[in-house]
Design a protein around this motif. Sequence first.
Motif, PDB file in Angstrom:
ATOM      1  N   ASP A 153       0.844  -1.293  -0.078  1.00 28.09           N
ATOM      2  CA  ASP A 153      -0.110   0.025   0.110  1.00 28.09           C
ATOM      3  C   ASP A 153       0.876   1.160   0.129  1.00 28.09           C
ATOM      4  OD1 ASP A 153      -2.245  -1.459  -0.086  1.00 28.09           O
ATOM      5  OD2 ASP A 153      -2.867  -1.131   2.173  1.00 28.09           O
ATOM      6  N   ALA A 154       1.744   1.413   0.593  1.00 28.06           N
ATOM      7  CA  ALA A 154       2.860   2.372   0.973  1.00 28.06           C
ATOM      8  C   ALA A 154       3.486   2.731  -0.390  1.00 28.06           C
ATOM      9  CB  ALA A 154       3.803   2.248   1.885  1.00 28.06           C
ATOM     10  N   ALA A 155       4.035   1.514  -1.085  1.00 27.27           N
ATOM     11  CA  ALA A 155       4.745   1.672  -2.437  1.00 27.27           C
ATOM     12  C   ALA A 155       3.558   2.164  -3.244  1.00 27.27           C
ATOM     13  CB  ALA A 155       5.350   0.235  -2.758  1.00 27.27           C
ATOM     14  N   GLN A 156       2.339   1.545  -3.390  1.00 29.34           N
ATOM     15  CA  GLN A 156       1.512   2.185  -4.437  1.00 29.34           C
ATOM     16  C   GLN A 156       1.214   3.384  -4.157  1.00 29.34           C
ATOM     17  OE1 GLN A 156      -1.806  -0.575  -4.877  1.00 29.34           O
ATOM     18  NE2 GLN A 156      -3.199   1.028  -5.149  1.00 29.34           N
ATOM     19  N   VAL A 172       5.001   7.478   4.534  1.00 31.07           N
ATOM     20  CA  VAL A 172       5.382   6.718   5.708  1.00 31.07           C
ATOM     21  C   VAL A 172       4.950   7.617   7.052  1.00 31.07           C
ATOM     22  CG1 VAL A 172       7.207   5.887   7.383  1.00 31.07           C
ATOM     23  CG2 VAL A 172       7.249   5.311   4.695  1.00 31.07           C
ATOM     24  N   VAL A 173       5.361   8.833   7.037  1.00 30.20           N
ATOM     25  CA  VAL A 173       5.008   9.667   7.919  1.00 30.20           C
ATOM     26  C   VAL A 173       3.342   9.635   8.315  1.00 30.20           C
ATOM     27  CG1 VAL A 173       4.690  12.076   8.781  1.00 30.20           C
ATOM     28  CG2 VAL A 173       6.622  11.184   7.813  1.00 30.20           C
ATOM     29  N   ALA A 174       2.559   9.500   7.137  1.00 25.08           N
ATOM     30  CA  ALA A 174       0.998   9.539   7.304  1.00 25.08           C
ATOM     31  C   ALA A 174       0.665   8.121   7.869  1.00 25.08           C
ATOM     32  CB  ALA A 174       0.592   9.735   5.854  1.00 25.08           C
ATOM     33  N   GLN A 175       1.563   7.251   7.624  1.00 28.82           N
ATOM     34  CA  GLN A 175       1.261   5.845   7.969  1.00 28.82           C
ATOM     35  C   GLN A 175       1.653   5.417   9.299  1.00 28.82           C
ATOM     36  OE1 GLN A 175       1.551   2.972   4.934  1.00 28.82           O
ATOM     37  NE2 GLN A 175       0.012   3.983   3.601  1.00 28.82           N
ATOM     38  N   ARG A 176       2.668   6.451  10.065  1.00 29.05           N
ATOM     39  CA  ARG A 176       3.285   5.965  11.185  1.00 29.05           C
ATOM     40  C   ARG A 176       2.817   5.109  12.020  1.00 29.05           C
ATOM     41  NH1 ARG A 176       6.410  10.479  13.918  1.00 29.05           N
ATOM     42  NH2 ARG A 176       6.284  11.681  12.173  1.00 29.05           N
TER      43      ARG A 176
END
Lengths: 250, 181
Positions: free
Chosen positions: B43-46, B77-81
């Motif tokens: 998900d992060a890569a997408q 990444v920060v958004a998904q920390r």
Amino acid sequence: MSLTPKDIEAMLQAERESLARPPAQLIERVLGNVTASADAAPVSLVAKKTVQQSLAVPLKWLSVTVLGLGAAAVAYSFFTAPAPKPVSPLLPVERTVAPSPVTRQEPLEGPLPPPPAPAPMRARPPTRNPVVAKIEAQPSTHSVVEPDTAWELELLERARTSIQAGRGDEALPWLNEHQQRFPESVYIEERNSLAILGLLQAKRPDEARAHAEQFFHSFPRSIHRTAIEKALSAFPAPTRDVTESPGPRN
Amino acid sequence: MHWRKAAVAAVNRPTFEALYRAQFSAVWNWLRRMGVPREARPDAAQETFEIALRRWEHIDPARPPLPWLLGIAFRVVVAQRRKLDARAEFVDEVLESLEGGQDLERQVFNRQAREWVWKSLQTLNLEQRAVFSMCELEGLPVPEVAESLEIPLNTAYSRLRLAREKIEQWLTLNVTAGDTL
């Protein structure tokens, strides 16, 4: 015996040389999702707008219907209400209560006042930035199309295409029109960044610089910042010569 | 065809796809170094590449794209920390086939070293971890890292210095010299 810098470097080097490869199927799947999202992005944005619009219209008619029904009900109750019974000194309350709904709903019986005409977008308060206001003041030479998201995106795309082709002066009217039609757009950041680049290409660096200052203030972490700063660096701000004699005073 | 679809198909996609294929593994690997768990990494890569595609017109073709991509990935990444778990166990995802030419002792050391480095990275905050992994592990120049993360150059150097100190401190405390080759 403690670690030496060489030991630490060897460990870091092992990590540097490592490469966790994702599965090939995953790479293809994510690529498919990314490209599909690019295809779907304008559609979804339009759909988002359409949902808002599709909610707004029924709500509008629902409110009109409710008001109409309410008015009709009040009128019906008013005209079909039994005539007041002979006044009984024991029921003074009924006499005083009965007319109250009519008087409360009275304004609904008359024709609904015409809805206030939507304020023209040009009549909105002036923009924060005088440069933008100046661009707004330029007459738009483009055709009038019903505002919607697709047109909004297309205006930005035309401006972007013009800027990519180095024709910033052609981009400014599109951005001007976007500013007038969609002052509250979610693409304000994009529009302003394009306006700065367009002003630079149109050889109006002072205005671009003023606009950029406002932009950096409003969007300090914008992803467009680097591109804007790079473009601005090609037009260094004129340094004021302190020895320059002041102009004539009147 | 929608005008935007046409534009994407005609102009952006071939080049974007080339970039995607060339850089996906690097982004994936960097996300691993940032501590994004394997299940959350697709998900992060997408999301990273979706944003990259949306911002495609702002890419500077004269510069390497990886710092730009990692700058985007960092924001993702920060958004998904919240998905990051500092207590997560190390999972070695490096395929043995990549190390086929190495002797067994070296392979064992590499595997152990990766785990130590990964654990030491867990002691950094996200900002320090991003700078350290981009500069020390990806080999990107600090000015480019500072630009891609939109931080002042001095801040990047400061984060890098602090990260190095923490990494060295953790390794010194937790690894004895006899464990290394």
